[in-house]
Design an enzyme around this catalytic site. Structure first.
Site, PDB file in Angstrom:
ATOM      1  N   HIS A   1      29.448  16.796 -26.767  1.00 12.87           N
ATOM      2  CA  HIS A   1      28.705  16.312 -25.705  1.00 12.87           C
ATOM      3  C   HIS A   1      29.757  16.507 -24.357  1.00 12.87           C
ATOM      4  CE1 HIS A   1      25.992  13.320 -23.890  1.00 12.87           C
ATOM      5  NE2 HIS A   1      27.141  13.293 -23.089  1.00 12.87           N
ATOM      6  N   GLU A   2      31.057  15.855 -24.666  1.00 10.76           N
ATOM      7  CA  GLU A   2      31.849  15.824 -23.470  1.00 10.76           C
ATOM      8  C   GLU A   2      32.522  17.209 -23.108  1.00 10.76           C
ATOM      9  OE1 GLU A   2      31.925  13.027 -22.024  1.00 10.76           O
ATOM     10  OE2 GLU A   2      31.118  11.883 -23.487  1.00 10.76           O
TER      11      GLU A   2
ATOM     12  N   HIS B   1      29.882  18.445 -20.584  1.00  8.47           N
ATOM     13  CA  HIS B   1      29.960  18.062 -19.316  1.00  8.47           C
ATOM     14  C   HIS B   1      30.964  18.987 -18.425  1.00  8.47           C
ATOM     15  CE1 HIS B   1      27.508  14.658 -19.516  1.00  8.47           C
ATOM     16  NE2 HIS B   1      27.995  14.017 -20.219  1.00  8.47           N
TER      17      HIS B   1
ATOM     18  N   HIS C   1      23.461  15.083 -18.100  1.00  9.75           N
ATOM     19  CA  HIS C   1      22.587  14.540 -19.051  1.00  9.75           C
ATOM     20  C   HIS C   1      20.922  15.040 -19.359  1.00  9.75           C
ATOM     21  CE1 HIS C   1      25.519  10.998 -19.444  1.00  9.75           C
ATOM     22  NE2 HIS C   1      25.973  11.919 -20.287  1.00  9.75           N
TER      23      HIS C   1
END
EC number: 3.4.24.-
Length: 484
Positions: free
Chosen positions: A333-334, A337, A343
């Site tokens: 997930h990070e 980014h 999101h």
């Protein structure tokens, strides 16, 4: 293509009777016990490598027979992979372990097109596989003189804290009108066939996490390897290979002030990466694994669209779960980014909310393994707007002549293309050869299986360097304008 080695493991399944059991991944209240029995297809007397390039497992789940195909993840480590820790007097100790014959695999379930698997075979079988839309985990039971393993669903792990775990990212990088307009475009299936990208990853483990695992550097190292293997599997649909370049353990004290304010910790880590870590060894992105409890319910944070920037190509991830798969999803997930993904929420009049996708603001139960179409759009927009250069080049690796294995992210002896999926329009998955009429399968100078025209710009000018242009005879984009 040369027939690859297959190893069959027969698993006898016995239902567990009783309450819960404590496994490495936590307390599990419902599981099946399996006993692997290995049968090799090699001729009698043949020399076996410690870990085969390809393996096949047969076993039953819920009474149904499944066949699990595994292939070694040959892109897991860079050729210059290093491990660093610190002596009691503060000296930096760096080693370059041999990792060619490693024990980490990816795979799929036979006759299940949507299945995936990420498995460590280092000490028994440990990892996860997705079968008929459900995620199962497998790990050894660690019983004396026993080959027993447990197979169970993620939802059968007892949760100590049911409160939602959140990502701390709140900013939006789509600021000017041209980017906003571009962000509203939806990718066609053809556009979602992303060109291959490579991220050389550095993992840094803080002192709290070192203490958490009883100062056992080997246990932390194995956990990091398993984690990156899982992250690599989840990025395959985006054609991104995550390669572990270095692992650094802060075994004496933290080299920055790790604190509950995740934004401050992230900023300090980014500055340290820029001034210290980048001078130690080349890499594209660094993730800090920590055992600190961040303020609020935050379990991770990263700068959006920070990939390839010295102080912004970083993330912080809390090692909050004993289950390495869960923490791997947070790291995925990070990294998302860093690659421009926001999101999965309703934004810019787009319906992007997806509670069961990797880029959801809160980790789902079970943890997601897929990126939404909105995340893919964000990633493509990031590539278009930022043109990140550091992820274009494949990491160095040891050039070994081995049995070709399709879909392992690298061209090997006997392969014209890395075929991967049978749906690849340019490359035959059965032979790893280009399909009739195809000139190429991927590359900056490849478009719909054909070489781009001579002098087509494939990489924009950087500083004093001119535009790089295609030759018309290759899928590769030559450096420094050498297009003939």
């Amino acid at each position: 293509m040369i027939q690859v080695l297959l190893v069959t493991i027969c698993l006898a399944v016995f239902p567990y009777q009783g309450s819960s059991i404590i496994l490495e991944s936590g307390n599990v209240d419902d599981y099946e016990v399996v006993y692997p029995r290995r049968v090799s297809a090699l001729p009698k007397g043949a020399v076996q490598p410690k870990y085969e390039d390809a393996m096949q497992y047969e076993f039953k789940v819920n009474g149904e027979a499944v066949v699990l195909h595994l292939e070694k993840n040959k892109g897991l480590f860079s050729e210059d992979y290093s491990e660093t820790h610190y002596s009691p007097d503060g000296r930096e100790i760096t080693t370059y372990p041999s990792v060619e014959d490693h024990c980490y695999y990816h795979g799929r379930i036979h006759n299940d097109a949507d299945s995936t698997a990420s498995i460590s075979a280092c000490d028994g079988l440990k990892g996860y596989f997705k079968l008929q839309g459900e995620t199962y985990l497998i790990e050894p039971l660690k019983l004396p003189d026993s080959e027993a393993h447990a197979v169970y669903k993620y939802e059968n792990i007892e949760k100590e804290d049911e409160a939602p775990k959140m990502c701390g990212v709140t900013q939006n990088w789509e600021s000017d009108e041209s980017i906003k307009k571009a962000s509203q475009l939806n990718l066609t299936p053809l556009q979602q066939r992303f060109l291959q990208r490579y991220v050389k990853l550095a993992i840094v483990v803080d002192y709290r996490m070192y203490i958490k695992y009883n100062r056992d550097s080997n246990k932390i190292t194995v956990r990091a390897h398993e984690m990156v293997n899982h992250v690599n599997e989840m990025y395959k649909p985006l054609n991104i290979t995550i390669t572990l370049s270095l692992l650094q353990i802060w075994s004496q004290n933290d080299l920055i002030t790790v604190q509950p304010a995740s934004s401050i910790t992230l900023r300090l880590f980014g500055n340290w990466r820029k001034t210290v870590l980048l001078n130690q060894q080349n890499h594209d992105n660094a993730q800090l694994l920590t055992d600190i409890v961040f303020n609020g319910r935050t379990i991770g944070k990263a700068p959006v669209a920070g990939m390839c920037q010295p102080d912004r190509s970083v993330g912080v991830v809390r090692d909050y779960s004993s289950n390495v798969f869960v923490v791997a999803v947070i790291m995925t997930h990070e990294l998302g980014h860093n690659l421009g993904m926001e999101h999965d929420e309703d934004k810019n009049e787009k319906k992007c909310k997806c509670d069961t996708c990797i880029m959801a603001p809160a980790i789902s139960d079970p943890p997601a393994q897929l990126f939404s179409d909105c995340s893919k759009n964000d990633y493509q927009l990031f590539l278009t707007v930022y043109n990140p250069q550091c992820i274009l080049n494949a990491p160095l690796r040891t050039d070994t002549v081995s049995t070709p294995v399709s879909g392992n992210e690298f061209l090997e002896a006997g392969e014209e293309c890395d075929c991967g999926s049978p749906e690849n329009p340019c490359c035959d998955a059965a032979t790893c050869k280009l399909r009739p009429g195809a000139q190429c399968a991927e590359g900056l100078c490849c478009d719909q299986c054909r070489f781009k025209k001579k002098r087509t710009i494939c990489r924009r000018a950087r500083g004093d360097n001119p535009d790089d242009r295609c030759t018309g005879q290759s899928a590769d984009c030559p450096r420094n304008g050498l297009y003939g």
